[in-house]
Design an enzyme around this catalytic site. Structure first.
Site, short mmCIF file in Angstrom:
data_model
loop_
_atom_site.label_atom_id
_atom_site.label_comp_id
_atom_site.label_asym_id
_atom_site.label_seq_id
_atom_site.Cartn_x
_atom_site.Cartn_y
_atom_site.Cartn_z
N GLY B 187 0.82 -1.21 0.00
CA GLY B 187 0.00 0.00 0.00
C GLY B 187 0.85 1.26 0.00
O GLY B 187 0.57 2.21 -0.74
N HIS B 445 33.83 6.69 4.54
CA HIS B 445 33.32 8.02 4.82
C HIS B 445 33.42 8.87 3.56
O HIS B 445 34.44 8.86 2.90
CB HIS B 445 34.13 8.69 5.93
CG HIS B 445 33.71 10.11 6.18
ND1 HIS B 445 32.56 10.42 6.87
CD2 HIS B 445 34.27 11.29 5.80
CE1 HIS B 445 32.44 11.74 6.93
NE2 HIS B 445 33.46 12.28 6.28
#
Lengths: 309, 467
Positions: B187, B445
């Site tokens: 949904g 990073h």
């Protein structure tokens, strides 16, 4: 090894290869490591870290070409294992340390000629077995001798409770029983009122309980004196540790044919060393020695039981 | 009829079935697949996971262009969406994968039978095609027939007003008003697709929160984000009836005792799925099912009938393609005489909205129900450099660990690419890892993955980039 396992291992000194891993492919997880050290709470755990055995000592020596840590793991045979203490073992450990920390334990020794008791057993064994369905053992003689001695020297039937001294007027005797689940000291109640056969039956029932794990806490509580027989394993001499808060424990040992002098002649006799450890805080040396000598005399001349001397 | 006799026949070629067949073939079993549809791949590939992800991707681009692109200095004029091209793109993606699956299956010399399979007993299966019918014999049979859309007692799909997910991936234009009954993965995903394309979407969820298997802090954040994106969300809203009135429907809703009537051009029924085992001959053969219609099997996927196995959506457990795949592999290995095991504690679950919501293991709520002492670590994406740089700061990571052993019990992520982030958590959990293991594993990073590491650090209150 996972990063957390590496960190914990190097901080604690535990060799992860000594632990059975529950992770994928038998890997040791952080959980495994924590659980292998559990049983002490946070702070105690910190302070006990220094007590961990350094596993460097027990690893196989590294040869020159094998200086990388991974070579250790190549060994498939574990040189040591690490298992959590069972609750019973922990309790035993606590109680023994507690006794040594609290009491002023002193041991007095003597030796006893077992000829009379051995002869009595040989003479009456068949009839005894037929009548009672149990064998006549050495232990019932010693329990009877201990009760006889306790009634002569009540100081051994006392306990310290804070600033008070409790003197017991009953004779519940603990007998150390060994099983694969650990050492138990079940208590035989009111031994002064029991026959030899009653005592032998009680011992057998406790041995069974120890073996099938049905021993109850009540079975182990409330004794006034303990007898421990290291002789069954061949012990020549030992200094038993008190079963607190009791004040005395008798150690029996192995019976050996030894040369002894009787009437200025060297003869061979079946001899046993006896050891009595006592709490010197409330039992004087005189009392302890008198007690042990009384036991010796009773065993060497069991008719003393009849006359209660 | 030697060429109609097999070691293994798999009924159904979805992710459970075709994977089971390939694994069995790898292990040397002479294997057949029976598929009633035109194409292999099952619901997942043809009308489920794959086409919906294609639409989600395309419409996400459309949404970015409409709403975010100008802040990057990109100027656009007259942006519009051609739904026909969008659907074509979706179809071509599905086609590519259909060809892929078929090639994989054929390469393994697996025989494909097109038609409806039915167990006849005594290792026999009838395959009924459109015009013909044949019989094959297989020593072992795996039922991998999947699931179908669940309907409500008073509400059935008609393909026009009341539609299923299969219809909702193929609208030819965005319905003006779309009501979605059920705030679960399907949904929310299809609601997102049509909301981005201009529909006014209302999600009606009967439970107190959408995505009910996730923890409330995750779903509350999700609800806030989805509302900001333009979807209306009504929780504790029970649909009591739908009236069809010309070209639209009136949906009656009971919300905590108050009645509402909502108008919709389309109503998407997405309240879940139920096992699809119709006309398989199970009743005749006495194959046991539970009350919810799932086939009952043992740990080795054996049903009570000798030689008949069942996997995937037909049996208990989360109705997920990857769960079916793992069971397919395990069943094939067991049939080939090996031992196999599926780790049900580490099956990830994903809702492919933007941001995505993903989880593995148990939630904080479940941990509480199981009376486990936990330590929770959370990290908001607003504190992650990569998220800030790429405008995806909506979200958070939550790590649930055992407070004594630090073992990872569960991880919940709501973030851009959460479906990919969760994989790292699954691996840690598969290897019985601790929060510390995750905290001490290097992540590049700047990446969103760092927020997983930071949340793991937060379990022991050692997060560097949050308080």
């Amino acid at each position: 090894m996972s990063p957390a396992v590496r960190r914990l291992a190097s901080e604690s000194g535990i060799d992860p290869t000594s632990i059975d891993g529950t992770g994928k492919g038998g890997r040791v997880t952080k959980e495994d490591l924590i659980q292998s050290t559990q049983g002490t709470n946070g702070k105690e755990q910190e302070s006990s870290k220094s007590n961990f055995i350094s596993n460097e000592d027990i690893k196989p020596p590294k040869s020159d070409g094998e200086s990388t840590p991974s070579t250790v793991h190549l060994s498939t045979v574990k040189r040591s294992t690490r298992k959590k203490m069972s609750p019973i073992r922990k309790r035993i450990a606590e109680r023994l340390v507690d006794a040594q920390r609290t009491a002023a334990i002193l041991t007095t020794f003597n030796e006893v000629d077992m000829s009379v008791v051995i002869k009595l057993r040989e003479t009456h064994q068949d009839d005894f077995l037929k009548k009672y369905g149990v064998k006549l053992g050495f232990m019932s003689f010693f329990i009877k001798a201990v009760i006889n001695a306790l009634s002569r020297v009540p100081a051994l039937n006392t306990q310290i409770d804070g600033e008070f001294i409790i003197e017991n007027k009953f004779y519940d005797i603990g007998v150390a029983v060994s099983s694969d689940k650990g050492l138990f000291v079940p208590v035989i109640r009111n031994c002064d009122k029991l026959s030899f056969a009653d005592i032998e039956k009680a011992i057998i029932s406790y041995v069974k309980k120890g073996r099938d794990g049905s021993m109850k806490i009540e079975d182990l509580q409330g004794g006034v004196f303990t007898i421990s027989n290291g002789g069954v394993y061949g012990s020549m001499l030992s200094t038993p540790i008190l079963n607190m808060p009791q004040s005395g424990i008798l150690g029996m040992h192995s019976i050996q044919q030894r040369p002894v002098v009787i009437n200025n002649e060297i003869v061979i006799r079946p001899m046993m060393y006896l050891a009595l450890s006592y709490d010197h805080r409330i039992v004087d040396g005189r009392e302890a020695v008198t007690f042990l000598v009384n036991i010796k005399e009773t065993i060497e001349d069991t008719s003393r039981l009849m006359f209660e001397i | 009829m030697t060429n109609n006799s097999f070691d293994l026949a798999v009924i159904g070629s979805g992710p459970g079935g075709y994977v089971a067949a390939i694994r069995a073939a790898q292990l040397g079993l002479n294997t057949a697949i029976i598929e009633k549809d035109k194409f292999l791949g099952g619901t997942c590939l043809n009308v489920g996971c794959i086409p919906s992800k294609a639409l989600l991707h395309s419409t996400k681009i459309f949404h970015l262009v409409n709403h975010e692109i100008s802040s990057h200095g990109i100027k656009t004029v007259g942006v519009s969406m051609d739904i026909a091209t969008l659907m074509q793109k979706k179809t071509s993606i599905v086609d590519t994968l259909r060809r892929g699956v078929e090639a994989l299956v054929k390469k393994r010399k697996i025989s494909i039978f097109k038609g409806h399979g039915k167990l006849l007993g005594n290792n026999k299966i009838e395959v009924k095609g459109e015009n013909n019918s044949e019989e094959i014999v297989a020593r072992s049979i795996i039922l991998a027939t999947g699931s179908k859309v669940a309907e409500l007692p008073f509400l059935k799909c008609d393909g026009e007003h009341i539609v299923s997910s299969t219809d909702a991936i193929a609208f030819d234009s965005p319905p003006e008003k779309l009501i979605v009954i059920g705030g679960g993965a399907i949904g929310l995903e299809l609601g997102s697709v049509w909301s981005r394309l201009g529909s006014e979407v209302s999600i009606l969820e009967s439970l107190p929160r959408i995505g009910a298997t996730y923890d409330p802090d995750i779903t509350q954040l999700a609800e806030r984000i989805f509302k900001k994106q333009g979807m209306k969300i009504e929780t504790e809203a029970k649909v009591t009836g739908v009236k069809i009135d010309g070209d639209h429907s009136i949906v009656s809703v009971d919300k905590k005792g108050k009645t509402m009537e909502l108008m919709a051009n389309k109503v998407l029924l997405s309240v879940g799925r139920v096992p699809y085992t119709d006309k398989l001959g199970l009743e005749e053969l006495g194959v046991r099912k539970n009350d919810s219609g799932h086939i009952i099997t043992d740990e080795s996927y054996r049903t009570n009938v000798d030689g008949v196995y069942a996997i995937g959506d037909t049996i208990e457990g989360p109705m997920l393609a990857h769960k079916a795949e793992e069971e397919g592999i395990a069943a094939a290995e067991i049939i080939a005489g090996k031992t196999a095991h599926v780790n049900y504690k580490t099956i990830p679950n994903v809702i492919y909205t933007e941001p995505e919501i993903a989880s593995v293991g148990i939630s904080e709520e479940e941990a509480k129900e199981q009376k486990l002492d936990t330590c929770i670590g959370k990290f908001p994406l607003t504190a992650n450099g990569r998220a800030i740089a790429s405008g995806t700061t909506d979200g958070m990571v939550k790590v649930i660990a055992d407070s004594t052993t630090d073992r990872l019990l569960g991880v919940q992520v709501i973030s851009h690419n959460a479906s990919e982030l969760i994989a790292a958590a699954v691996v840690h959990m598969e290897y019985s890892g601790s929060a510390e293991d995750m905290a001490r594993t290097v992540t590049a990073h700047p990446t969103l993955s760092e927020s997983l590491k930071e949340a793991a650090m937060a379990v022991n209150k050692t997060s560097i980039h949050s308080f």
